[in-house]
Write a protein that holds these residues in place. Structure first.
Motif, PDB file in Angstrom:
ATOM      1  N   THR A  60       0.844  -1.189   0.000  1.00 13.06           N
ATOM      2  CA  THR A  60       0.000   0.000   0.000  1.00 13.06           C
ATOM      3  C   THR A  60       0.878   1.237   0.000  1.00 13.06           C
ATOM      4  O   THR A  60       1.910   1.285   0.675  1.00 13.06           O
ATOM      5  N   ARG A  61       0.466   2.196  -0.791  1.00 16.30           N
ATOM      6  CA  ARG A  61       1.161   3.487  -0.863  1.00 16.30           C
ATOM      7  C   ARG A  61       0.120   4.585  -0.799  1.00 16.30           C
ATOM      8  O   ARG A  61      -1.002   4.420  -1.259  1.00 16.30           O
ATOM      9  N   LYS A  62       0.512   5.724  -0.248  1.00 17.33           N
ATOM     10  CA  LYS A  62      -0.392   6.866  -0.203  1.00 17.33           C
ATOM     11  C   LYS A  62      -0.386   7.552  -1.558  1.00 17.33           C
ATOM     12  O   LYS A  62       0.641   8.030  -2.018  1.00 17.33           O
ATOM     13  N   GLY A 109      -3.662  11.230  -1.159  1.00 11.27           N
ATOM     14  CA  GLY A 109      -4.167  11.313   0.201  1.00 11.27           C
ATOM     15  C   GLY A 109      -4.816  10.056   0.751  1.00 11.27           C
ATOM     16  O   GLY A 109      -5.303  10.063   1.872  1.00 11.27           O
ATOM     17  N   LYS A 110      -4.868   8.960  -0.025  1.00  8.80           N
ATOM     18  CA  LYS A 110      -5.458   7.709   0.441  1.00  8.80           C
ATOM     19  C   LYS A 110      -4.490   6.570   0.220  1.00  8.80           C
ATOM     20  O   LYS A 110      -3.702   6.589  -0.713  1.00  8.80           O
ATOM     21  N   SER A 111      -4.563   5.561   1.058  1.00 14.61           N
ATOM     22  CA  SER A 111      -3.736   4.367   0.888  1.00 14.61           C
ATOM     23  C   SER A 111      -4.344   3.496  -0.207  1.00 14.61           C
ATOM     24  O   SER A 111      -5.514   3.133  -0.135  1.00 14.61           O
TER      25      SER A 111
END
Length: 76
Positions: free
Chosen positions: A53-55, A58-60
């Motif tokens: 998971t990466r941002k 503004g969201k993962s």
């Protein structure tokens, strides 16, 4: 009474199904780690164990690990 088994058929215009077999091509796996998920960047389905998971914005989001190009090279 049981319903007759229906097969998937397309109408002549090609836009809608007359009847459709229920279910998903991405069946649920027996363990959560073996389930597939689509990459936010490339859209390909991969096992959750091959994703991180990466941002992003503004969201993962789930993306291929370490990158989409390297994941494609490893798969082929």
């Amino acid at each position: 009474m049981a319903k007759a088994d229906t097969k998937t058929k397309m109408l002549a215009d090609g836009l809608r199904y007359k009847s459709k077999v229920s279910g998903s091509p991405f069946t649920a796996a027996t363990s959560f780690g073996a389930a597939t998920m689509s990459c936010f960047l490339c859209g390909k389905h991969r096992a959750r164990s091959q994703m991180v998971t990466r941002k992003i914005l503004g969201k993962s989001q789930a993306v291929c690990s370490p990158s989409c190009k390297e994941a494609d090279a490893a798969a082929s």
